[in-house]
Design a protein around this motif. Structure first.
Motif, mmCIF file in Angstrom:
data_model
loop_
_atom_site.group_PDB
_atom_site.id
_atom_site.type_symbol
_atom_site.label_atom_id
_atom_site.label_comp_id
_atom_site.label_asym_id
_atom_site.label_seq_id
_atom_site.Cartn_x
_atom_site.Cartn_y
_atom_site.Cartn_z
ATOM 1 N N ALA A 151 0.891 -1.229 -0.027
ATOM 2 C CA ALA A 151 -0.169 0.095 -0.141
ATOM 3 C C ALA A 151 0.900 1.326 0.013
ATOM 4 C CB ALA A 151 -0.945 0.139 1.495
ATOM 5 N N GLU A 152 0.422 2.423 -0.418
ATOM 6 C CA GLU A 152 0.848 3.684 -0.211
ATOM 7 C C GLU A 152 0.611 4.498 1.090
ATOM 8 O OE1 GLU A 152 3.084 4.967 -2.518
ATOM 9 O OE2 GLU A 152 3.001 2.943 -3.708
ATOM 10 N N PHE A 153 0.215 3.789 2.141
ATOM 11 C CA PHE A 153 -0.012 4.216 3.216
ATOM 12 C C PHE A 153 0.201 3.152 4.280
ATOM 13 C CE2 PHE A 153 -4.071 2.430 1.805
ATOM 14 C CZ PHE A 153 -4.434 1.848 2.707
ATOM 15 N N TRP A 154 0.163 3.590 5.548
ATOM 16 C CA TRP A 154 0.284 2.481 6.754
ATOM 17 C C TRP A 154 -0.831 3.025 7.695
ATOM 18 C CZ3 TRP A 154 1.205 3.809 11.720
ATOM 19 C CH2 TRP A 154 1.783 2.629 12.512
ATOM 20 N N SER A 155 -1.488 1.881 8.090
ATOM 21 C CA SER A 155 -2.568 2.171 9.060
ATOM 22 C C SER A 155 -2.825 1.197 10.510
ATOM 23 C CB SER A 155 -3.859 2.470 8.512
ATOM 24 O OG SER A 155 -4.062 1.101 7.760
ATOM 25 N N VAL A 156 -3.294 1.727 11.433
ATOM 26 C CA VAL A 156 -3.423 1.221 12.589
ATOM 27 C C VAL A 156 -4.681 1.509 13.221
ATOM 28 C CG1 VAL A 156 -0.908 0.384 13.061
ATOM 29 C CG2 VAL A 156 -1.991 2.412 14.245
ATOM 30 N N ASN A 212 -10.864 4.262 20.940
ATOM 31 C CA ASN A 212 -10.218 3.638 19.656
ATOM 32 C C ASN A 212 -9.990 4.615 18.623
ATOM 33 O OD1 ASN A 212 -10.592 0.463 19.915
ATOM 34 N ND2 ASN A 212 -12.359 1.134 20.899
ATOM 35 N N PHE A 213 -8.748 4.554 18.030
ATOM 36 C CA PHE A 213 -8.782 5.658 16.877
ATOM 37 C C PHE A 213 -7.888 4.943 16.025
ATOM 38 C CE2 PHE A 213 -5.583 6.802 20.202
ATOM 39 C CZ PHE A 213 -4.412 7.273 19.466
ATOM 40 N N LEU A 214 -8.167 5.556 14.689
ATOM 41 C CA LEU A 214 -7.350 5.217 13.445
ATOM 42 C C LEU A 214 -6.410 6.170 13.098
ATOM 43 C CD1 LEU A 214 -7.509 3.348 10.882
ATOM 44 C CD2 LEU A 214 -9.130 5.211 9.916
ATOM 45 N N VAL A 215 -5.148 5.638 12.644
ATOM 46 C CA VAL A 215 -4.024 6.394 12.540
ATOM 47 C C VAL A 215 -3.661 5.829 11.118
ATOM 48 C CG1 VAL A 215 -1.522 6.984 12.974
ATOM 49 C CG2 VAL A 215 -3.201 6.720 14.878
ATOM 50 N N CYS A 216 -3.283 6.714 10.155
ATOM 51 C CA CYS A 216 -3.043 6.552 9.043
ATOM 52 C C CYS A 216 -1.821 7.547 8.752
ATOM 53 C CB CYS A 216 -3.780 6.856 7.729
ATOM 54 S SG CYS A 216 -5.486 5.657 7.816
#
Length: 166
Positions: A62-67, A134-138
């Motif tokens: 991917a062109e991004f990283w997410s958790v 809970n939170f999304l980080v990209c």
């Protein structure tokens, strides 16, 4: 690519099945900074270990990283900076973002609000509520890149036996 059931299933992850690894960063061994996260896409600093605590589950380059990060009440993520842009989105509560070299600025995000900061901006976060958030980080790029920590975070981590590495 041949789209079939196997191909689709390799690219879909269900929240109920995510593996949340604990305390993966330099600051997480410091009192008050513990948190857990489930990687979604990409790898932590390019590591390919076979350990689900460190690898993204979706196999694409991917062109991004997410958790997704689970942050207990009152806990924080220390000020830090990435070599790329970082985006935050709380999923189920409030999240306070601290900004600036000394954390002198704050902004509160509610569920589904979004904030994004470029490289060169120190940022941290804290849960101001009485329930886990809970939170999304990209992060732009296929990995998070090297993390820049303030000297005091590095020194506090060293006191509890953790040190920066390459």
């Amino acid at each position: 690519n041949k789209i079939d059931e196997q191909w689709i299933n390799e690219r879909v992850r269900r929240y109920k099945n995510l593996h949340f690894g604990v305390d993966q960063y330099l600051d997480t061994k410091i009192e008050g900074h513990s948190r857990s996260q489930a990687n979604l896409v990409g790898h932590i600093s390019g590591f390919v270990t076979g350990d689900p605590d460190y690898e993204g589950w979706i196999p694409d380059d991917a062109e991004f990283w997410s958790v997704i990060i689970k942050l207990p009440p009152g806990r924080t993520g220390a000020l830090h900076d990435h070599e790329t842009t970082e985006m935050f989105m709380p999923l189920d509560g409030d999240l306070v973002l601290t900004l600036g070299d000394d954390g002198e600025h704050e902004v509160t995000l509610g569920a589904h609000d979004v904030a994004s900061f470029p490289p060169g901006v120190m940022r941290g976060f804290r849960n101001p509520g009485d329930k886990e958030v809970n939170f999304l980080v990209c992060i732009g790029g296929p990995e998070m890149g090297a993390i820049k920590w303030p000297r005091d975070v590095i020194e506090r981590a060293e006191k509890v036996g953790w040190a920066e590495d390459d």
